[in-house]
Design a protein around this motif. Structure first.
Motif, short mmCIF file in Angstrom:
data_model
loop_
_atom_site.label_atom_id
_atom_site.label_comp_id
_atom_site.label_asym_id
_atom_site.label_seq_id
_atom_site.Cartn_x
_atom_site.Cartn_y
_atom_site.Cartn_z
N SER A 33 0.82 -1.20 0.00
CA SER A 33 0.00 0.00 0.00
C SER A 33 0.86 1.26 0.00
N LYS A 34 1.90 1.27 0.83
CA LYS A 34 2.83 2.41 0.88
C LYS A 34 3.52 2.60 -0.46
N ASN A 35 3.98 1.49 -1.07
CA ASN A 35 4.65 1.58 -2.36
C ASN A 35 3.70 2.07 -3.45
N GLY A 123 -6.15 2.89 -14.58
CA GLY A 123 -6.12 2.06 -15.79
C GLY A 123 -4.72 1.69 -16.20
N ILE A 124 -3.79 2.63 -16.13
CA ILE A 124 -2.41 2.36 -16.53
C ILE A 124 -1.76 1.37 -15.57
N GLN A 130 1.40 -3.37 -12.53
CA GLN A 130 2.33 -2.82 -11.55
C GLN A 130 2.32 -3.74 -10.33
N PRO A 131 3.49 -4.22 -9.90
CA PRO A 131 3.55 -5.27 -8.85
C PRO A 131 2.80 -4.94 -7.56
N ASP A 132 2.91 -3.72 -7.07
CA ASP A 132 2.23 -3.38 -5.82
C ASP A 132 0.72 -3.24 -6.04
N TYR A 133 0.31 -2.86 -7.24
CA TYR A 133 -1.12 -2.74 -7.56
C TYR A 133 -1.76 -4.12 -7.59
N VAL A 134 -1.13 -5.07 -8.26
CA VAL A 134 -1.72 -6.41 -8.39
C VAL A 134 -1.52 -7.26 -7.14
N ALA A 135 -0.64 -6.83 -6.22
CA ALA A 135 -0.40 -7.60 -4.99
C ALA A 135 -1.54 -7.46 -3.99
N VAL A 140 -8.69 -2.45 -2.14
CA VAL A 140 -7.63 -1.85 -1.33
C VAL A 140 -6.76 -0.95 -2.21
N ASN A 141 -6.37 -1.43 -3.40
CA ASN A 141 -5.51 -0.60 -4.22
C ASN A 141 -6.24 0.64 -4.74
#
Length: 167
Positions: A33-35, A123-124, A130-135, A140-141
């Motif tokens: 979340s921070k990233n 969307g981008i 993006q690793p932190d987005y899909v994690a 939450v994201n």
């Protein structure tokens, strides 16, 4: 709710020891979340600063982010349109009326409107995986990005305020 009224929030602090079974999950979620917050802030700031300068004075990071957005914006619009067509077809097959309008196309930021809106950034980050987005789970994201926009003071809606296409 009136804009001058302040909301009251109840906050609960829970401390999880490193030995707790959920510690690693919570630690990973907070880290991602921070990233993600920092990645979003990075994109927003570089778009704004890059479009505020003449192209020959842009930093390499600003050039890369602006080119990425320029390249990805059409794909974001294509995904939006495809999703709309699928939803419409599903309603037609069921014999229901589909009351939604065709989605409004998103436009890349420019010198007159240099702010990167939430829909484009979201969307981008989805398209680039993006690793932190899909994690993180999607709610939450998305809430992390909306918190970023609230903290900066920008509207999340691309067609609100400074991004009003009808004006």
């Amino acid at each position: 709710m009136k804009s001058e009224e302040k909301s009251n929030y109840r906050v609960v602090q829970i401390r999880i020891k490193k030995s707790h079974a959920l510690f690693q999950f919570c630690d990973d979620a907070c880290f991602a979340s921070k990233n993600l917050y920092n990645v979003g802030n990075f994109h927003i700031r570089l778009v704004f600063s890059g479009l505020s300068k003449d192209s020959e004075f842009r930093h390499q990071n600003e050039i890369e982010v602006l080119e990425k957005i320029e390249f990805q914006i059409e794909q974001v619009n294509a995904v939006k349109s495809s999703t709309f067509d699928k939803q419409k077809a599903k309603h037609i097959l069921k014999g229901e009326t589909f009351g939604q309008e065709e989605p409004t196309r998103l436009n890349a930021p420019n010198k007159e409107k240099p702010f990167l809106c939430y829909n484009i950034l979201d969307g981008i980050l989805k398209l680039t995986c993006q690793p932190d987005y899909v994690a993180m789970p999607s709610q939450v994201n998305q809430q992390t990005l909306k918190l970023l926009y609230r903290d900066i003071g920008l509207p999340t809606n691309c067609f609100q305020g400074w991004h009003n296409e009808s004006a």
